[in-house]
Design a protein around this motif. Sequence first.
Motif, PDB file in Angstrom:
ATOM      1  N   ARG A 146      10.621 -36.784  67.137  1.00 17.91           N
ATOM      2  CA  ARG A 146      10.923 -38.173  67.491  1.00 17.91           C
ATOM      3  C   ARG A 146       9.687 -38.882  68.054  1.00 17.91           C
ATOM      4  N   VAL A 147       8.846 -38.143  68.784  1.00 18.36           N
ATOM      5  CA  VAL A 147       7.576 -38.732  69.237  1.00 18.36           C
ATOM      6  C   VAL A 147       6.716 -39.085  68.018  1.00 18.36           C
ATOM      7  N   ALA A 148       6.676 -38.159  67.051  1.00 21.38           N
ATOM      8  CA  ALA A 148       5.863 -38.410  65.844  1.00 21.38           C
ATOM      9  C   ALA A 148       6.378 -39.637  65.094  1.00 21.38           C
ATOM     10  N   ILE A 149       7.696 -39.819  65.080  1.00 21.51           N
ATOM     11  CA  ILE A 149       8.258 -40.985  64.399  1.00 21.51           C
ATOM     12  C   ILE A 149       7.977 -42.258  65.202  1.00 21.51           C
ATOM     13  N   ALA A 150       8.087 -42.172  66.513  1.00 17.57           N
ATOM     14  CA  ALA A 150       7.732 -43.329  67.354  1.00 17.57           C
ATOM     15  C   ALA A 150       6.273 -43.708  67.121  1.00 17.57           C
ATOM     16  N   ARG A 151       5.413 -42.693  67.013  1.00 14.64           N
ATOM     17  CA  ARG A 151       3.994 -42.957  66.757  1.00 14.64           C
ATOM     18  C   ARG A 151       3.817 -43.619  65.390  1.00 14.64           C
ATOM     19  N   ALA A 152       4.523 -43.098  64.372  1.00 11.97           N
ATOM     20  CA  ALA A 152       4.403 -43.655  63.023  1.00 11.97           C
ATOM     21  C   ALA A 152       4.858 -45.118  63.000  1.00 11.97           C
ATOM     22  N   LEU A 153       5.943 -45.411  63.699  1.00 10.42           N
ATOM     23  CA  LEU A 153       6.522 -46.757  63.620  1.00 10.42           C
ATOM     24  C   LEU A 153       5.837 -47.750  64.559  1.00 10.42           C
ATOM     25  N   ALA A 154       5.100 -47.234  65.544  1.00 11.41           N
ATOM     26  CA  ALA A 154       4.470 -48.117  66.538  1.00 11.41           C
ATOM     27  C   ALA A 154       3.456 -49.057  65.904  1.00 11.41           C
ATOM     28  N   SER A 155       2.910 -48.667  64.758  1.00 14.98           N
ATOM     29  CA  SER A 155       1.911 -49.520  64.116  1.00 14.98           C
ATOM     30  C   SER A 155       2.545 -50.451  63.084  1.00 14.98           C
ATOM     31  N   SER A 156       3.879 -50.545  63.079  1.00 16.16           N
ATOM     32  CA  SER A 156       4.594 -51.389  62.109  1.00 16.16           C
ATOM     33  C   SER A 156       4.083 -51.204  60.684  1.00 16.16           C
ATOM     34  N   PRO A 157       4.107 -49.985  60.160  1.00 20.23           N
ATOM     35  CA  PRO A 157       3.578 -49.748  58.808  1.00 20.23           C
ATOM     36  C   PRO A 157       4.488 -50.360  57.746  1.00 20.23           C
ATOM     37  N   GLY A 158       3.922 -50.603  56.570  1.00 22.05           N
ATOM     38  CA  GLY A 158       4.736 -51.068  55.460  1.00 22.05           C
ATOM     39  C   GLY A 158       5.506 -49.921  54.833  1.00 22.05           C
ATOM     40  N   VAL A 159       4.947 -48.723  54.937  1.00 22.37           N
ATOM     41  CA  VAL A 159       5.585 -47.559  54.321  1.00 22.37           C
ATOM     42  C   VAL A 159       5.317 -46.316  55.164  1.00 22.37           C
ATOM     43  N   VAL A 160       6.328 -45.475  55.284  1.00 22.91           N
ATOM     44  CA  VAL A 160       6.187 -44.179  55.960  1.00 22.91           C
ATOM     45  C   VAL A 160       6.358 -43.082  54.912  1.00 22.91           C
ATOM     46  N   PHE A 161       5.397 -42.150  54.868  1.00 19.74           N
ATOM     47  CA  PHE A 161       5.493 -40.977  54.001  1.00 19.74           C
ATOM     48  C   PHE A 161       5.870 -39.787  54.868  1.00 19.74           C
TER      49      PHE A 161
END
Length: 239
Positions: A146-161
């Motif tokens: 969940r930390v890794a997902i929070a980190r991924a989403l914190a930058s408001s990416p257009g796409v998550v792999f």
Amino acid sequence: MRLVAHRLGKTYRQADGPVVRGIDLEVPDGAFLALMGRSGSGKSTLLGMLAGIVRPTAGTVSYDGVDLWALTDSRRSRLRATRTATVFQDYNLLEELSAAENIRLGARLARRPLTREEADAALERVGLAGLGSKRPDELSGGQRQRVAIARALASSPGVVFADEPTGALDERSGAVVIELLARAARAGTSVLMVTHDPAVAAAAQEVLVLRDGVIEERLSRPTAARISHLTAAREGERA
Ligand SMILES: Nc1ncnc2c1ncn2[C@@H]1O[C@H](COP(=O)(O)OP(=O)(O)O)[C@@H](O)[C@H]1O
Ligand SMILES: [Mg+2]
């Protein structure tokens, strides 16, 4: 972000033949796709090419119309850093940093610096309020992801792999992680996820089954039962 692959292919050097062949794929804003297929079918190679990590030997990948692999290495790196994020089975957190520091570092690399308060708010959104000071070794596997997902989403990416994001988790913490990815997709972030687990893939809007480098089946509005049936039938065919 709209991601489009056109006739995408990969032949590794010194390989017998292509491991990904002529893939056409369109991922609209906010799509949530699951990629399945047995080991060696080309899933990670395909994800790597879509993510700007593995250089294709045929075809194109574009992000909102920008041809990813026609860019210089430094421009492609910058586009990757600012528009994409990755989640892996083994979390990829820095062990010597706290949860909040991991998120702030990820955001800084994506050129969207966050304050400590914003990092704490990102943790709260994944159900980890108050755990910002914990280091990864003080957290459970599900909490780390969940930390890794929070980190991924914190930058408001257009796409998550996401490559096997629940691979190391029990069923219950896996379900929490998948719900977070589904929620990100509903908020407009496209999600491309590799998984072996039909129950996990069933959370996606569509399942793509890869075999020998081609998309052999597409299943819209999948259920775990239909996915199991499909993948089991394919296994039977090979036997
Ligand atoms: N860097 C590489 N060099 C040569 N062959 C590779 C490389 N990476 C993967 N392969 C081969 O490409 C095929 C597809 O691998 P991969 O994309 O990892 O499949 P999957 O993720 O579905 O297991 C396999 O036969 C694998 O051995
Ligand atoms: Mg793989």
